[in-house]
Motif scaffolding. Structure first.
Motif, PDB file in Angstrom:
ATOM      1  N   TYR A   8      33.520 -58.485  15.558  1.00 36.48           N
ATOM      2  CA  TYR A   8      32.341 -57.680  15.374  1.00 36.48           C
ATOM      3  C   TYR A   8      31.713 -57.784  13.984  1.00 36.48           C
ATOM      4  CZ  TYR A   8      27.404 -55.523  15.074  1.00 36.48           C
ATOM      5  OH  TYR A   8      26.321 -54.425  15.062  1.00 36.48           O
ATOM      6  N   ASN A   9      31.358 -57.788  12.950  1.00 33.49           N
ATOM      7  CA  ASN A   9      31.343 -57.495  11.775  1.00 33.49           C
ATOM      8  C   ASN A   9      30.049 -56.570  11.281  1.00 33.49           C
ATOM      9  OD1 ASN A   9      30.025 -56.992   8.947  1.00 33.49           O
ATOM     10  ND2 ASN A   9      31.054 -58.709   8.519  1.00 33.49           N
ATOM     11  N   THR A  10      30.816 -54.667  11.649  1.00 26.72           N
ATOM     12  CA  THR A  10      30.223 -53.542  11.525  1.00 26.72           C
ATOM     13  C   THR A  10      29.056 -53.605  10.094  1.00 26.72           C
ATOM     14  OG1 THR A  10      31.532 -51.867  10.766  1.00 26.72           O
ATOM     15  CG2 THR A  10      31.663 -52.299  12.982  1.00 26.72           C
ATOM     16  N   LYS A  11      29.062 -54.015   8.736  1.00 25.06           N
ATOM     17  CA  LYS A  11      27.996 -53.836   8.238  1.00 25.06           C
ATOM     18  C   LYS A  11      27.104 -55.183   7.748  1.00 25.06           C
ATOM     19  CE  LYS A  11      28.844 -54.286   2.565  1.00 25.06           C
ATOM     20  NZ  LYS A  11      29.895 -54.374   1.484  1.00 25.06           N
ATOM     21  N   THR A  12      26.969 -56.418   8.197  1.00 26.29           N
ATOM     22  CA  THR A  12      26.387 -57.197   9.130  1.00 26.29           C
ATOM     23  C   THR A  12      26.153 -57.116  10.243  1.00 26.29           C
ATOM     24  OG1 THR A  12      27.116 -58.914   9.224  1.00 26.29           O
ATOM     25  CG2 THR A  12      27.213 -58.632   6.863  1.00 26.29           C
ATOM     26  N   GLY A  13      26.348 -56.849  11.178  1.00 21.34           N
ATOM     27  CA  GLY A  13      25.734 -56.527  12.261  1.00 21.34           C
ATOM     28  C   GLY A  13      25.706 -58.059  13.255  1.00 21.34           C
ATOM     29  N   GLU A  14      26.787 -58.996  12.361  1.00 17.05           N
ATOM     30  CA  GLU A  14      26.715 -60.177  12.955  1.00 17.05           C
ATOM     31  C   GLU A  14      28.053 -61.053  13.328  1.00 17.05           C
ATOM     32  OE1 GLU A  14      24.498 -62.834  12.745  1.00 17.05           O
ATOM     33  OE2 GLU A  14      22.829 -61.512  12.050  1.00 17.05           O
ATOM     34  N   VAL A  15      27.982 -61.434  14.519  1.00 14.49           N
ATOM     35  CA  VAL A  15      29.935 -61.365  15.475  1.00 14.49           C
ATOM     36  C   VAL A  15      30.113 -62.937  14.335  1.00 14.49           C
ATOM     37  CG1 VAL A  15      30.605 -63.055  17.367  1.00 14.49           C
ATOM     38  CG2 VAL A  15      28.877 -61.266  17.385  1.00 14.49           C
ATOM     39  N   GLU A  16      31.274 -62.800  14.189  1.00 11.50           N
ATOM     40  CA  GLU A  16      32.131 -64.364  13.332  1.00 11.50           C
ATOM     41  C   GLU A  16      33.367 -64.849  14.619  1.00 11.50           C
ATOM     42  OE1 GLU A  16      34.484 -62.461  10.085  1.00 11.50           O
ATOM     43  OE2 GLU A  16      32.663 -60.986   9.200  1.00 11.50           O
ATOM     44  N   LYS A  17      32.797 -66.033  14.388  1.00 12.02           N
ATOM     45  CA  LYS A  17      34.044 -66.760  14.899  1.00 12.02           C
ATOM     46  C   LYS A  17      35.352 -67.028  14.263  1.00 12.02           C
ATOM     47  CE  LYS A  17      34.459 -70.719  17.421  1.00 12.02           C
ATOM     48  NZ  LYS A  17      34.264 -72.303  17.832  1.00 12.02           N
ATOM     49  N   GLY A  18      36.609 -66.428  14.332  1.00 13.65           N
ATOM     50  CA  GLY A  18      37.740 -66.395  13.362  1.00 13.65           C
ATOM     51  C   GLY A  18      37.495 -65.340  12.479  1.00 13.65           C
ATOM     52  N   ARG A  19      38.426 -64.804  11.989  1.00 12.42           N
ATOM     53  CA  ARG A  19      37.931 -63.161  10.950  1.00 12.42           C
ATOM     54  C   ARG A  19      37.697 -63.892   9.518  1.00 12.42           C
ATOM     55  NH1 ARG A  19      42.406 -59.354   9.111  1.00 12.42           N
ATOM     56  NH2 ARG A  19      43.182 -61.430   8.444  1.00 12.42           N
ATOM     57  N   ASP A  25      35.903 -54.111   7.544  1.00 16.77           N
ATOM     58  CA  ASP A  25      34.214 -54.488   8.268  1.00 16.77           C
ATOM     59  C   ASP A  25      33.927 -54.542   9.791  1.00 16.77           C
ATOM     60  OD1 ASP A  25      33.008 -53.129   6.370  1.00 16.77           O
ATOM     61  OD2 ASP A  25      33.179 -55.376   5.351  1.00 16.77           O
ATOM     62  N   LEU A  26      35.088 -55.165  10.443  1.00 12.37           N
ATOM     63  CA  LEU A  26      35.658 -55.494  11.702  1.00 12.37           C
ATOM     64  C   LEU A  26      35.881 -55.184  12.852  1.00 12.37           C
ATOM     65  CD1 LEU A  26      36.974 -59.107  10.202  1.00 12.37           C
ATOM     66  CD2 LEU A  26      34.509 -58.423  10.689  1.00 12.37           C
TER      67      LEU A  26
END
Length: 63
Positions: A8-19, A25-26
């Motif tokens: 979970y990227n706290t800066k963008t509010g998006e979920v990332e698959k793989g770092r 920010d994660l």
């Protein structure tokens, strides 16, 4: 093939698959996209549980 990790990227509010972003920010890793999406809720629940346990410990210490 290994199972993907989700972050979970706290800066963008998006979920990332793989770092994909910097660690500052994660939150994660999480085994599923849904768990990553709920990272802030999970963290809030864990914080509440910790605070309750800490209060109980302090109450026991004072008795």
């Amino acid at each position: 093939m290994a199972n993907p990790e989700y972050w979970y990227n706290t800066k963008t509010g998006e979920v990332e698959k793989g770092r994909q972003s910097g660690w500052t920010d994660l939150m994660g890793p999480y085994p599923t996209e849904e768990e990553a999406r709920n990272a802030l809720t999970t963290a809030a629940k864990r914080n509440e549980a910790f605070e309750s346990e800490e209060e109980a410990w302090e109450d026991d210490w004072e008795d």
